[in-house]
Design a protein around this motif. Structure first.
Motif, mmCIF file in Angstrom:
data_model
loop_
_atom_site.group_PDB
_atom_site.id
_atom_site.type_symbol
_atom_site.label_atom_id
_atom_site.label_comp_id
_atom_site.label_asym_id
_atom_site.label_seq_id
_atom_site.Cartn_x
_atom_site.Cartn_y
_atom_site.Cartn_z
ATOM 1 N N LEU A 85 0.834 -1.236 0.005
ATOM 2 C CA LEU A 85 0.021 -0.071 0.039
ATOM 3 C C LEU A 85 0.781 1.197 -0.134
ATOM 4 O O LEU A 85 1.800 1.396 0.544
ATOM 5 C CB LEU A 85 -0.791 0.031 1.374
ATOM 6 C CG LEU A 85 -1.893 -1.084 1.223
ATOM 7 C CD1 LEU A 85 -2.531 -1.197 2.879
ATOM 8 C CD2 LEU A 85 -3.015 -1.368 0.198
ATOM 9 N N GLY A 86 0.440 2.327 -0.723
ATOM 10 C CA GLY A 86 1.139 3.395 -0.883
ATOM 11 C C GLY A 86 0.513 4.506 0.000
ATOM 12 O O GLY A 86 -0.768 4.458 0.292
ATOM 13 N N HIS A 87 1.162 5.490 0.875
ATOM 14 C CA HIS A 87 0.700 6.391 1.561
ATOM 15 C C HIS A 87 0.154 6.233 2.768
ATOM 16 O O HIS A 87 0.602 6.456 4.078
ATOM 17 C CB HIS A 87 -0.218 7.513 0.732
ATOM 18 C CG HIS A 87 0.684 8.147 -0.173
ATOM 19 N ND1 HIS A 87 1.581 9.253 -0.237
ATOM 20 C CD2 HIS A 87 0.650 7.802 -1.545
ATOM 21 C CE1 HIS A 87 2.072 9.591 -1.236
ATOM 22 N NE2 HIS A 87 1.392 8.729 -2.334
ATOM 23 N N VAL A 88 -0.856 5.294 2.834
ATOM 24 C CA VAL A 88 -1.606 4.806 3.961
ATOM 25 C C VAL A 88 -1.763 5.924 5.132
ATOM 26 O O VAL A 88 -1.330 5.776 6.291
ATOM 27 C CB VAL A 88 -1.076 3.777 4.837
ATOM 28 C CG1 VAL A 88 -1.398 2.529 3.999
ATOM 29 C CG2 VAL A 88 0.619 3.779 4.995
ATOM 30 N N ILE A 89 -2.594 7.095 4.943
ATOM 31 C CA ILE A 89 -2.536 8.220 5.845
ATOM 32 C C ILE A 89 -3.758 8.096 6.628
ATOM 33 O O ILE A 89 -3.490 8.138 7.909
ATOM 34 C CB ILE A 89 -2.592 9.625 5.025
ATOM 35 C CG1 ILE A 89 -1.138 9.703 4.160
ATOM 36 C CG2 ILE A 89 -2.529 10.774 5.666
ATOM 37 C CD1 ILE A 89 -0.746 10.572 3.294
ATOM 38 N N HIS A 90 -4.912 8.102 6.165
ATOM 39 C CA HIS A 90 -6.181 8.449 6.835
ATOM 40 C C HIS A 90 -6.811 7.071 7.170
ATOM 41 O O HIS A 90 -7.966 6.796 6.655
ATOM 42 C CB HIS A 90 -7.196 9.428 6.085
ATOM 43 C CG HIS A 90 -6.432 10.947 6.063
ATOM 44 N ND1 HIS A 90 -6.336 11.715 6.583
ATOM 45 C CD2 HIS A 90 -6.059 11.274 4.717
ATOM 46 C CE1 HIS A 90 -5.632 12.859 6.275
ATOM 47 N NE2 HIS A 90 -5.410 12.305 5.065
ATOM 48 N N VAL A 91 -6.200 6.285 8.028
ATOM 49 C CA VAL A 91 -6.222 4.955 8.109
ATOM 50 C C VAL A 91 -6.985 4.875 9.520
ATOM 51 O O VAL A 91 -6.489 4.990 10.448
ATOM 52 C CB VAL A 91 -5.269 3.877 7.963
ATOM 53 C CG1 VAL A 91 -5.761 2.512 7.822
ATOM 54 C CG2 VAL A 91 -4.684 4.185 6.768
#
Ligand SMILES: CNc1ncnc2c1ncn2[C@@H]1O[C@H](COP(=O)(O)O)[C@@H](O)[C@H]1O
Length: 351
Positions: free
Chosen positions: A231-237
């Motif tokens: 997965l790329g970025h995975v910020i607002h998880v």
């Protein structure tokens, strides 16, 4: 590793690094774009695009997602719209990664048709350029990921791109991705093409929860149902999904400078979710995303991580060794990178 010595730029540059999340067109340096612009202007004085060094002045890195995406349409794609410029830009990007001490690169690109250029021609040209580059240097292995633009592509186009990826596996295409403006599109329409990509042995990586708009529970559940490897970025998880990502030990492509400069996260480097994920079991590769915009090469991403999260030389080396598990190119290349890291660990101290 001698951890009494600090992590410095000499160390992070010499460290054999892998880069798993770099968009070809976003990785073109301003200087290279300027050279392409100059050549076009010399051939056609009426060429109506402003000098990239004026539109993207040296030092500017504060691109919001809006200004960022519009720069591709206003500038980059106006310049790289012929095969000669595509070859020139691709070579320049490969040289830049090599010069920064990257030993394994998975470059991603949306196979883009332009007037007079088909998707097939686009991708063949990039693959030909990579093949010629391989003849010049053995130090850096290069593979490609074909990306689907969620902002503009219907399911039939995703099918076409997955077909191209399958057809070109023997030439070094190792995976597929969904990228593009995260505030647009409905990713569920790509389910069939992604299951075919998986069935045909391609790696799956996905832009994941880049903005709140692309982080609804249903979008994230849909993306996880595509059985991604990374997965790329995975910020607002949300926490529940973080647990699932950790349970699956998915490879994470974290892009610290991009997320900070583009204000995709709240706060600065110290607030980056690298600080959370580094304590989980997922392999982490620090990545540049679009070094042409954010101007922080991979070596600098490792330096920033070390400076802001108090990492030692051994911590960085261990992180790199663990991230090797997440590459798409298979066992031979995993062994190769591990061996390079081991040689580095024994030789760097005494250098
Ligand atoms: C904030 N990070 C990002 N999030 C989402 N998509 C991104 C991106 N950075 C780049 N792209 C996607 O990659 C294309 C440029 O490279 P290629 O023409 O494919 O080589 C952009 O047009 C955008 O769709």
């Amino acid at each position: 590793m001698d951890d009494s010595r600090p992590v410095d730029q000499r160390f992070t540059k010499a460290l054999p690094k892998i880069e798993l999340h770099a968009h070809l067109s976003g990785s073109i340096s301003r200087q290279c774009l300027h050279e392409i612009w100059k050549r076009k202007k010399e051939r056609n004085p009426y060429f109506d695009v402003e000098d990239p060094l004026v539109l993207m002045p040296p030092g500017k890195v504060d691109y919001t997602l809006e200004t960022f995406f519009s720069t591709f349409s206003k500038l980059t794609y106006q310049l790289c719209n012929d095969l000669e410029s595509l070859v020139y830009a691709t070579n320049s990007v490969l040289e830049d990664f090599l010069g920064d001490g990257v030993v394994y690169l998975e470059l991603r690109t949306i196979p883009r048709a332009s007037p007079g250029i088909t998707r097939e021609q686009y991708i063949n040209t990039v693959l030909d350029t990579v093949e010629k580059f391989r003849e010049k240097t053995k130090r850096m292995s290069v593979f490609l990921i074909l990306a689907i633009d969620r902002g503009s592509m219907i399911a039939a186009e995703a099918e076409e791109i997955v077909n191209l990826a399958i057809e070109n596996k023997s030439r070094g295409v190792v995976g597929v991705d969904i990228c593009g403006n995260p505030t647009k599109g409905d990713v569920s329409i790509y389910k069939e093409p992604f299951s075919r990509a998986k069935a045909n042995g391609l790696g799956i990586t996905l832009h994941f929860a880049e903005t709140t708009a692309s982080a609804s529970p249903s979008e994230l559940a849909t993306l996880l149902s595509f059985q991604p490897d990374r997965l790329g970025h995975v910020i607002h998880v949300p926490d529940e999904i973080k647990k699932e990502i950790a349970r699956r030990k998915l490879g994470l492509e974290l892009c610290i400078s991009c997320n900070v400069h583009a204000k995709m996260i709240n706060g600065g480097f110290l607030d980056h979710h690298f600080g959370y994920w580094r304590h989980e079991e997922c392999p982490i590769a620090l990545c540049t995303d679009d070094v042409g915009f954010f101007c922080s090469p991979v070596s600098n991403e490792y330096l920033l991580a070390a400076q802001h999260f108090s990492l030692t030389r051994t911590d960085l080396l261990d992180m790199c060794l663990k991230s090797v598990d997440a590459i798409f190119a298979g066992e031979y290349y995993k062994g190769r990178i591990q061996a390079m890291l081991e040689v580095f660990a024994t030789r760097f101290n005494s250098a």
